[in-house]
Enzyme design. Sequence first.
Site, mmCIF file in Angstrom:
data_model
loop_
_atom_site.group_PDB
_atom_site.id
_atom_site.type_symbol
_atom_site.label_atom_id
_atom_site.label_comp_id
_atom_site.label_asym_id
_atom_site.label_seq_id
_atom_site.Cartn_x
_atom_site.Cartn_y
_atom_site.Cartn_z
ATOM 1 N N TYR A 158 -131.991 -112.975 76.585
ATOM 2 C CA TYR A 158 -131.681 -113.604 77.974
ATOM 3 C C TYR A 158 -130.795 -114.782 77.812
ATOM 4 O O TYR A 158 -129.992 -115.049 78.710
ATOM 5 C CB TYR A 158 -133.306 -114.250 78.242
ATOM 6 C CG TYR A 158 -133.184 -115.070 79.719
ATOM 7 C CD1 TYR A 158 -133.293 -114.439 80.792
ATOM 8 C CD2 TYR A 158 -133.322 -116.489 79.671
ATOM 9 C CE1 TYR A 158 -133.231 -114.810 81.949
ATOM 10 C CE2 TYR A 158 -133.758 -116.890 81.101
ATOM 11 C CZ TYR A 158 -133.475 -116.094 82.160
ATOM 12 O OH TYR A 158 -133.774 -116.761 83.159
ATOM 13 N N LYS A 162 -127.473 -115.003 79.965
ATOM 14 C CA LYS A 162 -127.127 -116.085 80.939
ATOM 15 C C LYS A 162 -126.053 -116.964 80.648
ATOM 16 O O LYS A 162 -125.225 -117.430 81.419
ATOM 17 C CB LYS A 162 -128.377 -116.796 81.314
ATOM 18 C CG LYS A 162 -129.774 -116.329 81.805
ATOM 19 C CD LYS A 162 -129.328 -115.612 83.498
ATOM 20 C CE LYS A 162 -130.651 -115.457 84.057
ATOM 21 N NZ LYS A 162 -130.116 -114.795 85.374
HETATM 22 N N1 LIG Z 1 -138.013 -118.951 87.801
HETATM 23 C C1 LIG Z 1 -137.154 -119.787 87.233
HETATM 24 O O1 LIG Z 1 -137.439 -121.170 86.944
HETATM 25 C C2 LIG Z 1 -135.815 -119.549 86.910
HETATM 26 C C3 LIG Z 1 -134.996 -120.320 85.958
HETATM 27 C C4 LIG Z 1 -133.662 -119.904 85.531
HETATM 28 C C5 LIG Z 1 -133.227 -118.705 86.068
HETATM 29 N N2 LIG Z 1 -133.987 -117.960 87.022
HETATM 30 C C6 LIG Z 1 -133.364 -116.542 87.211
HETATM 31 O O2 LIG Z 1 -133.594 -116.339 88.670
HETATM 32 C C7 LIG Z 1 -133.550 -114.817 88.798
HETATM 33 C C8 LIG Z 1 -134.863 -114.831 89.707
HETATM 34 O O3 LIG Z 1 -136.028 -115.171 88.862
HETATM 35 P P1 LIG Z 1 -137.407 -115.195 89.322
HETATM 36 O O4 LIG Z 1 -138.097 -116.072 88.640
HETATM 37 O O5 LIG Z 1 -137.546 -115.314 91.071
HETATM 38 O O6 LIG Z 1 -138.227 -113.722 88.926
HETATM 39 P P2 LIG Z 1 -139.054 -112.882 89.422
HETATM 40 O O7 LIG Z 1 -139.836 -111.897 88.370
HETATM 41 O O8 LIG Z 1 -140.354 -113.455 90.170
HETATM 42 O O9 LIG Z 1 -138.396 -111.805 90.471
HETATM 43 C C9 LIG Z 1 -137.395 -111.341 89.922
HETATM 44 C C10 LIG Z 1 -137.224 -109.741 90.929
HETATM 45 O O10 LIG Z 1 -136.175 -108.946 90.195
HETATM 46 C C11 LIG Z 1 -136.647 -107.811 90.464
HETATM 47 N N3 LIG Z 1 -135.921 -106.799 89.513
HETATM 48 C C12 LIG Z 1 -136.028 -106.950 88.066
HETATM 49 N N4 LIG Z 1 -135.118 -105.947 87.618
HETATM 50 C C13 LIG Z 1 -134.584 -105.486 88.545
HETATM 51 C C14 LIG Z 1 -133.644 -104.556 88.476
HETATM 52 N N5 LIG Z 1 -132.854 -104.144 87.398
HETATM 53 N N6 LIG Z 1 -132.649 -104.443 89.778
HETATM 54 C C15 LIG Z 1 -133.432 -104.940 91.101
HETATM 55 N N7 LIG Z 1 -134.291 -106.024 90.844
HETATM 56 C C16 LIG Z 1 -134.834 -106.131 89.773
HETATM 57 C C17 LIG Z 1 -138.199 -107.570 90.124
HETATM 58 O O11 LIG Z 1 -138.843 -106.633 90.682
HETATM 59 C C18 LIG Z 1 -138.377 -108.938 90.943
HETATM 60 O O12 LIG Z 1 -139.044 -108.783 92.201
HETATM 61 C C19 LIG Z 1 -133.641 -114.300 87.492
HETATM 62 O O13 LIG Z 1 -131.992 -113.930 87.206
HETATM 63 C C20 LIG Z 1 -134.014 -115.286 86.596
HETATM 64 O O14 LIG Z 1 -133.765 -115.239 85.241
HETATM 65 C C21 LIG Z 1 -135.064 -118.268 86.956
#
Ligand SMILES: NC(=O)c1ccc[n+]([C@@H]2O[C@H](COP(=O)([O-])OP(=O)(O)OC[C@H]3O[C@@H](n4cnc5c(N)ncnc54)[C@H](O)[C@@H]3O)[C@@H](O)[C@H]2O)c1
Length: 305
Positions: A158, A162
């Site tokens: 990851y 990123k």
């Molecule tokens: N939550 C945080 O604090 C945080 C921090 C830094 C980065 N992020 C990034 O933000 C983004 C969203 O994270 P989140 O926390 O909302 O996650 P989440 O797990 O709540 O949502 C992610 C969504 O992506 C979908 N998904 C997974 N693989 C997929 C694919 N191959 N094609 C299409 N859809 C797919 C999942 O079904 C899900 O609905 C990610 O890239 C994550 O790495 C999140």
Amino acid sequence: MPSIDLTGKAAVVTGSGRGLGLAYAHALAAHGASVVVNDVDEAVAEAAVKSITEAGGTAVAEVVPVGTTEAAERLVNRAVEEFGRLDILVTNAGILRDKVLWKMTDEDFDAVITTHLKGTFTCARAAAVRMREQGEGGSLILVGSPAGQRGNFGQTNYAAAKAGIAAFARTWSMELGRANITVNAIVPVAATAMTETIPAFAPYIEAMKNGEPLPDFLRKGEGFGTPEDCAALVPFLASEAARGITGQAIGIGGDKVALWSHPQEIAAAYADGGWTPDTLAHVWPTSVGAELQSVGIPAPKFPEA
Ligand SMILES: NC(=O)c1ccc[n+]([C@@H]2O[C@H](COP(=O)([O-])OP(=O)(O)OC[C@H]3O[C@@H](n4cnc5c(N)ncnc54)[C@H](O)[C@@H]3O)[C@@H](O)[C@H]2O)c1
């Protein structure tokens, strides 16, 4: 204060069935953009379209796992078929497969790299082709992470993906500048399915779900809040007000917005004719070695009990 209006613009948001992506899709639609919602999970994608439509927005669902050229082209084509154009791409889809290096399998590595890094590359490439043909500029909003900026224990796959995504933003901002396409990495932090398992935050997230506000030390100190808190950045970056912003990594969460620095040399020393291992060992502690950098995401600072 400028008012953000994306009327007439079309967006694709990957992984927007839940979590942060859903909040981005809602925010874009609320500011007038038409949205292609994408997810691997059909039920959440359809529910997202329903909730956006019920809120007065325009959205359609395209259910496909991002990570391949074919998926990327399907998403861009869907925007063009439905809305006649593509102006905004948010590469948000993501998964975690956390393990320490010595336990991480090829499958763990490939799954995360395919979804995040290759998904971002293939979708951005397809979008750039379309946006360059349109000739009216556009916005690529890539999703990074504190883990990619700083490294994180247990996140080989990851953190690498990123960090690569932040590097994409720097590189593509140069390549797409002439086409008036901005490219930025956002670095969100929010309570979602991905983060609610972090033990230190769990009690606060539980309280938040029961209607209690998050405390200031989280909202301000940690820049940690709801997905909706992060979503404001997306319509802003897609708007005319942000045309001059490109190649940046921008943190958002809770009550905080922040600009991340890019890696750069911070110390240097010189030896006439070049270095030997011995001269490096001799000079290191009193020259560049005095500036060694910390790694990792700083541990949350909880208030004194
Ligand atoms: N939550 C945080 O604090 C945080 C921090 C830094 C980065 N992020 C990034 O933000 C983004 C969203 O994270 P989140 O926390 O909302 O996650 P989440 O797990 O709540 O949502 C992610 C969504 O992506 C979908 N998904 C997974 N693989 C997929 C694919 N191959 N094609 C299409 N859809 C797919 C999942 O079904 C899900 O609905 C990610 O890239 C994550 O790495 C999140």
